[in-house]
Design a protein around this motif. Structure first.
Motif, PDB file in Angstrom:
ATOM      1  N   ARG A  33       0.626  -1.206   0.025  1.00  0.00           N
ATOM      2  CA  ARG A  33      -0.099   0.131   0.074  1.00  0.00           C
ATOM      3  C   ARG A  33       0.943   1.268  -0.137  1.00  0.00           C
ATOM      4  N   ASN A  34       0.257   2.368  -0.447  1.00  0.00           N
ATOM      5  CA  ASN A  34       0.808   3.770  -0.502  1.00  0.00           C
ATOM      6  C   ASN A  34       2.383   3.517  -0.982  1.00  0.00           C
ATOM      7  N   THR A  35       2.720   2.940  -1.987  1.00  0.00           N
ATOM      8  CA  THR A  35       3.820   2.559  -2.657  1.00  0.00           C
ATOM      9  C   THR A  35       4.140   2.823  -4.172  1.00  0.00           C
ATOM     10  N   ILE A  36       4.942   3.427  -4.533  1.00  0.00           N
ATOM     11  CA  ILE A  36       4.683   3.887  -5.894  1.00  0.00           C
ATOM     12  C   ILE A  36       6.036   3.238  -6.668  1.00  0.00           C
ATOM     13  N   LEU A  37       5.830   2.383  -7.752  1.00  0.00           N
ATOM     14  CA  LEU A  37       6.767   1.768  -8.645  1.00  0.00           C
ATOM     15  C   LEU A  37       7.580   2.798  -9.587  1.00  0.00           C
ATOM     16  N   ARG A  38       8.712   3.015  -9.375  1.00  0.00           N
ATOM     17  CA  ARG A  38       9.602   3.587 -10.270  1.00  0.00           C
ATOM     18  C   ARG A  38      10.202   3.278 -11.441  1.00  0.00           C
ATOM     19  N   GLY A  39      10.212   1.916 -11.458  1.00  0.00           N
ATOM     20  CA  GLY A  39      10.957   1.039 -12.316  1.00  0.00           C
ATOM     21  C   GLY A  39      11.746   0.170 -11.935  1.00  0.00           C
ATOM     22  N   ARG A  40      12.821  -0.315 -12.865  1.00  0.00           N
ATOM     23  CA  ARG A  40      13.611  -1.500 -12.552  1.00  0.00           C
ATOM     24  C   ARG A  40      14.904  -1.037 -12.602  1.00  0.00           C
ATOM     25  N   CYS A  41      15.852  -1.458 -11.630  1.00  0.00           N
ATOM     26  CA  CYS A  41      17.518  -1.171 -11.658  1.00  0.00           C
ATOM     27  C   CYS A  41      18.377  -1.973 -12.480  1.00  0.00           C
ATOM     28  N   ALA A  42      19.381  -1.729 -12.544  1.00  0.00           N
ATOM     29  CA  ALA A  42      19.921  -2.229 -13.452  1.00  0.00           C
ATOM     30  C   ALA A  42      20.388  -3.815 -13.252  1.00  0.00           C
ATOM     31  N   SER A  43      20.114  -4.211 -12.012  1.00  0.00           N
ATOM     32  CA  SER A  43      20.378  -5.485 -11.703  1.00  0.00           C
ATOM     33  C   SER A  43      18.970  -6.350 -11.690  1.00  0.00           C
ATOM     34  N   GLY A  44      17.721  -5.741 -11.898  1.00  0.00           N
ATOM     35  CA  GLY A  44      16.575  -6.364 -12.013  1.00  0.00           C
ATOM     36  C   GLY A  44      15.675  -6.107 -10.830  1.00  0.00           C
ATOM     37  N   GLU A  45      16.293  -5.569  -9.936  1.00  0.00           N
ATOM     38  CA  GLU A  45      15.084  -5.582  -8.650  1.00  0.00           C
ATOM     39  C   GLU A  45      14.219  -4.306  -9.022  1.00  0.00           C
ATOM     40  N   LEU A  46      12.838  -4.552  -8.504  1.00  0.00           N
ATOM     41  CA  LEU A  46      11.980  -3.448  -8.637  1.00  0.00           C
ATOM     42  C   LEU A  46      12.383  -2.022  -7.661  1.00  0.00           C
ATOM     43  N   VAL A  47      12.253  -0.973  -8.222  1.00  0.00           N
ATOM     44  CA  VAL A  47      12.815   0.363  -7.179  1.00  0.00           C
ATOM     45  C   VAL A  47      11.327   1.140  -6.921  1.00  0.00           C
ATOM     46  N   CYS A  48      10.873   1.048  -5.891  1.00  0.00           N
ATOM     47  CA  CYS A  48       9.799   1.693  -5.279  1.00  0.00           C
ATOM     48  C   CYS A  48       9.935   2.886  -4.412  1.00  0.00           C
ATOM     49  N   VAL A  49       9.050   3.713  -4.490  1.00  0.00           N
ATOM     50  CA  VAL A  49       9.111   4.636  -3.431  1.00  0.00           C
ATOM     51  C   VAL A  49       8.053   4.664  -2.208  1.00  0.00           C
ATOM     52  N   SER A  50       8.110   4.700  -1.085  1.00  0.00           N
ATOM     53  CA  SER A  50       7.009   4.637   0.043  1.00  0.00           C
ATOM     54  C   SER A  50       7.354   5.799   0.945  1.00  0.00           C
ATOM     55  N   GLY A  51       6.140   6.014   1.456  1.00  0.00           N
ATOM     56  CA  GLY A  51       6.100   7.121   2.422  1.00  0.00           C
ATOM     57  C   GLY A  51       5.789   8.522   2.098  1.00  0.00           C
ATOM     58  N   THR A  52       5.225   8.705   0.950  1.00  0.00           N
ATOM     59  CA  THR A  52       5.206   9.769   0.337  1.00  0.00           C
ATOM     60  C   THR A  52       3.728   9.728  -0.596  1.00  0.00           C
ATOM     61  N   PHE A  53       3.249  11.069  -1.187  1.00  0.00           N
ATOM     62  CA  PHE A  53       2.274  11.088  -2.045  1.00  0.00           C
ATOM     63  C   PHE A  53       2.656  11.179  -3.546  1.00  0.00           C
ATOM     64  N   LEU A  54       1.546  10.891  -4.468  1.00  0.00           N
ATOM     65  CA  LEU A  54       2.040  11.164  -5.764  1.00  0.00           C
ATOM     66  C   LEU A  54       2.053  12.867  -5.967  1.00  0.00           C
ATOM     67  N   PRO A  55       2.997  13.362  -6.934  1.00  0.00           N
ATOM     68  CA  PRO A  55       3.064  14.679  -7.101  1.00  0.00           C
ATOM     69  C   PRO A  55       1.792  15.248  -7.498  1.00  0.00           C
ATOM     70  N   VAL A  56       0.656  14.695  -8.052  1.00  0.00           N
ATOM     71  CA  VAL A  56      -0.383  15.241  -8.300  1.00  0.00           C
ATOM     72  C   VAL A  56      -1.128  15.933  -7.338  1.00  0.00           C
ATOM     73  N   ASN A  57      -0.786  15.197  -6.143  1.00  0.00           N
ATOM     74  CA  ASN A  57      -1.550  15.883  -4.964  1.00  0.00           C
ATOM     75  C   ASN A  57      -0.828  17.018  -4.159  1.00  0.00           C
ATOM     76  N   HIS A  58       0.126  17.562  -4.775  1.00  0.00           N
ATOM     77  CA  HIS A  58       0.822  18.733  -4.234  1.00  0.00           C
ATOM     78  C   HIS A  58       1.211  18.629  -2.769  1.00  0.00           C
ATOM     79  N   PRO A  59       1.910  17.511  -2.331  1.00  0.00           N
ATOM     80  CA  PRO A  59       1.944  17.375  -0.877  1.00  0.00           C
ATOM     81  C   PRO A  59       2.667  18.423  -0.331  1.00  0.00           C
ATOM     82  N   GLU A  60       3.516  19.407  -0.934  1.00  0.00           N
ATOM     83  CA  GLU A  60       4.089  20.196  -0.349  1.00  0.00           C
ATOM     84  C   GLU A  60       3.144  21.497   0.120  1.00  0.00           C
TER      85      GLU A  60
END
Length: 217
Positions: free
Chosen positions: A129-156
């Motif tokens: 939950r509340n995790t954003i997939l950003r892509g795959r790193c050079a060795s194949g692992e999923l790179v995700c970001v958690s603990g934040t909102f999507l930019p569309v919500n303008h969390p700042e």
């Protein structure tokens, strides 16, 4: 005896009133139509068949249901309805599709969960939950970001961010984020690191363009 002048004036008055109403309705309908945005976009996912034509798509549409489609672009069929993200890249690992799935709160905030879809059965399984997939790193692992909102919500500058973060253990209270590396085969978290600015232009270079071994200290 009826007054012809009065009858003519009454008729003209009725015509003027209905003409004004007709003009008002026409202008309103034109204004409403001008603000209607029609979207019908098919974005290919990295899966390809033998001829090189993409078999899986993310569809964004105001005409037909949005979701995951399968097939050739001209006649692809809906497999999983919903709002999914492709802007940061969906990841296909064998028959498992990892992708961002969006949901919306009653106050208009957009939330994002990482989900996995079996491309044989098209069963959907939540991963984080509340995790954003950003892509795959050079060795194949999923790179995700958690603990934040999507930019569309303008969390700042969105006052609702503080309110939501108070009730959600998945969102950081101090605005910091965590970059998480996930093994796409086992779904296990293999590494994480705190990151203040996940929207930095250098994010890809720092995390996606390197192997996990290079990222780890």
């Amino acid at each position: 005896m009826n007054n012809p002048k009065f009858s003519t004036n009454a008729l003209l008055t009725v015509i003027i009133i209905f003409s004004a109403l007709g003009l008002f309705v026409t202008v309103k309908l034109y204004d409403m139509a001008a603000h209607i945005v029609i979207v019908n976009q098919m974005v290919p996912i990295e899966a390809e068949d033998r001829s090189g034509d993409s078999l899986l798509w993310v569809r964004y549409s105001t005409i037909d249901p949005s979701g995951i489609y399968e097939g050739f672009e001209s006649n692809a069929e809906l497999r999983v309805e919903g709002d999914f993200g492709s802007d940061w890249g969906a990841v296909l690992e064998d028959d498992q599709l990892y992708i961002n799935k969006y949901s919306y709160t009653d106050v208009g905030m957009t939330l994002c969960d990482l989900v996995r879809i079996d491309t044989r059965t098209f069963d959907l399984e939540p991963v984080r939950r509340n995790t954003i997939l950003r892509g795959r790193c050079a060795s194949g692992e999923l790179v995700c970001v958690s603990g934040t909102f999507l930019p569309v919500n303008h969390p700042e500058n969105n006052s609702l961010f503080d309110l939501y973060s108070m009730t959600s253990p998945d969102v950081s209270k101090d605005g910091s984020s965590t970059v998480i590396f996930i093994d796409p085969v086992t779904q296990q978290e293999v590494y994480s690191v705190s990151e203040k600015d996940t929207l930095s232009p250098t994010f890809n270079k720092k995390y996606l363009d390197r192997t996990l071994e290079e990222v780890m200290p």
